[in-house]
Design a protein around this motif. Structure first.
Motif, PDB file in Angstrom:
ATOM      1  N   UNK A   1       9.609  34.253 -26.744  1.00  0.00           N
ATOM      2  CA  UNK A   1      10.653  34.212 -25.720  1.00  0.00           C
ATOM      3  C   UNK A   1      12.043  34.131 -26.347  1.00  0.00           C
ATOM      4  N   UNK A   2      12.161  33.470 -27.492  1.00  0.00           N
ATOM      5  CA  UNK A   2      13.434  33.473 -28.211  1.00  0.00           C
ATOM      6  C   UNK A   2      13.766  34.884 -28.705  1.00  0.00           C
ATOM      7  N   UNK A   3      12.739  35.574 -29.184  1.00  0.00           N
ATOM      8  CA  UNK A   3      12.880  36.978 -29.594  1.00  0.00           C
ATOM      9  C   UNK A   3      13.394  37.811 -28.414  1.00  0.00           C
ATOM     10  N   UNK A   4      12.792  37.616 -27.252  1.00  0.00           N
ATOM     11  CA  UNK A   4      13.201  38.364 -26.064  1.00  0.00           C
ATOM     12  C   UNK A   4      14.640  38.042 -25.659  1.00  0.00           C
ATOM     13  N   UNK A   5      14.978  36.771 -25.723  1.00  0.00           N
ATOM     14  CA  UNK A   5      16.330  36.364 -25.348  1.00  0.00           C
ATOM     15  C   UNK A   5      17.368  36.943 -26.304  1.00  0.00           C
ATOM     16  N   UNK A   6      17.039  36.947 -27.595  1.00  0.00           N
ATOM     17  CA  UNK A   6      17.953  37.507 -28.595  1.00  0.00           C
ATOM     18  C   UNK A   6      18.100  39.007 -28.394  1.00  0.00           C
ATOM     19  N   UNK A   7      16.986  39.652 -28.108  1.00  0.00           N
ATOM     20  CA  UNK A   7      16.994  41.089 -27.840  1.00  0.00           C
ATOM     21  C   UNK A   7      17.890  41.416 -26.649  1.00  0.00           C
ATOM     22  N   UNK A   8      17.761  40.642 -25.588  1.00  0.00           N
ATOM     23  CA  UNK A   8      18.581  40.893 -24.401  1.00  0.00           C
ATOM     24  C   UNK A   8      20.060  40.693 -24.715  1.00  0.00           C
ATOM     25  N   UNK A   9      20.368  39.611 -25.435  1.00  0.00           N
ATOM     26  CA  UNK A   9      21.763  39.293 -25.715  1.00  0.00           C
ATOM     27  C   UNK A   9      22.416  40.303 -26.654  1.00  0.00           C
ATOM     28  N   UNK A  10      21.652  40.784 -27.637  1.00  0.00           N
ATOM     29  CA  UNK A  10      22.246  41.622 -28.683  1.00  0.00           C
ATOM     30  C   UNK A  10      21.923  43.110 -28.548  1.00  0.00           C
TER      31      UNK A  10
END
Length: 297
Positions: free
Chosen positions: A103-112
């Protein structure tokens, strides 16, 4: 021609966009209670976002009911699991650690990635793809299909005498499109059987074939209405797929920078070889896969 299908195929093979559910400011309103346990609107939104793909096709009101039913089932058994202290097991802790990282991976992907793509980038990528396409000729043709060579020769005689091609097609052709005057629209190489295609592309615009064209379907008389270079798909038709390509490239760039900054050591030799091969392939053409649109179960 850069068709919608080509864009879609490339996009599907290399990228599936991730989107986090959007919640309203009052998303924590209580929508249901199971004993003392509350289900909030934000949880219902998450349940809707994580519905099975088949259920996701339901109308909005039915989808909410299905999601609420799933959320209630989860709460009931989660409460029972907590009572048995299953969350304290080593297996559960490992799974939660993995889910947190994902989920951190997903959040980083969305943000960047997702949130950084601009309309200008998408349009520029579209123009780049279009410019790289090879030019492909299309022909706009009509035809009259009959069973025998003699019938086809008779059609040609009538055309030579001044008979209108479309009207003669309606009268004589056995093809289902006879009501449209035998109009086949535009087609490129590879769309028709070879004998028909060769004759159509060899016939000058505004003229018809002077000898019958034999195929497995019968005998054809072909008239060429126009020839052109195949136009690209409109931007509006493929912009979502192009946007996915832009996001794929941004995602791969993030991964490559992260890998360059941090040493990755695969201890298992067979796994190391597979990992190295996959990374080489990714660098050559890119088949890295960002997180799925819906969080995985």
């Amino acid at each position: 021609m850069l068709s919608y299908n080509k864009f879609a195929a490339v996009a599907f093979a290399t990228f599936v966009a991730f989107q986090a559910p959007a919640f309203a400011a009052d998303a924590d309103a209580v929508v249901a209670k199971i004993g003392d346990v509350e289900i909030h609107q934000s949880e219902l939104d998450l349940a809707v976002a994580n519905l099975d793909p088949q259920l996701a096709q339901l109308p909005a009101d039915q989808k909410k009911v299905a999601a609420l039913s799933a959320a209630i089932d989860v709460k009931l058994l989660a409460t029972a699991a907590a009572a048995e202290k299953l969350e304290q097991s080593a297996d559960f802790q490992k799974r939660m650690s993995y889910l947190k990282d994902r989920e951190l991976h997903n959040a980083y992907f969305k943000a960047h990635v997702v949130d950084t793509v601009t309309p200008e980038e998408v349009k520029a990528r579209y123009e780049k793809e279009i410019a790289a396409l090879p030019k492909q000729e299309e022909v706009h043709a009509r035809h009259i299909l009959v069973k025998t060579e003699d019938e086809a020769k008779d059609v040609i005689k009538q055309l030579d005498a001044g008979k209108d091609f479309a009207e003669l097609a309606k009268e004589k052709s056995t093809d289902p499109n006879k009501s449209e005057g035998g109009d086949l629209g535009y087609f490129a190489h590879g769309r028709m059987v070879k004998e028909f295609e060769d004759a159509a592309f060899a016939t000058p615009v505004g003229t018809y074939s002077k000898t019958p064209v034999k195929t497995d379907f019968g005998y054809h008389v072909i008239k060429v209405e126009d020839k052109r270079v195949a136009p690209p798909p409109p931007f509006e038709q493929v912009q979502d797929q192009v946007r996915q390509l832009v996001m794929r490239d941004k995602y791969l760039d993030l991964l490559n920078k992260a890998k360059a900054a941090t040493k990755v050591d695969i201890v298992d030799e067979s796994l190391r070889k597979g990992y190295d091969d996959a990374n080489k392939q990714q660098l050559q053409g890119g088949d890295g896969q960002p997180p799925a649109e819906q969080p995985q179960q």
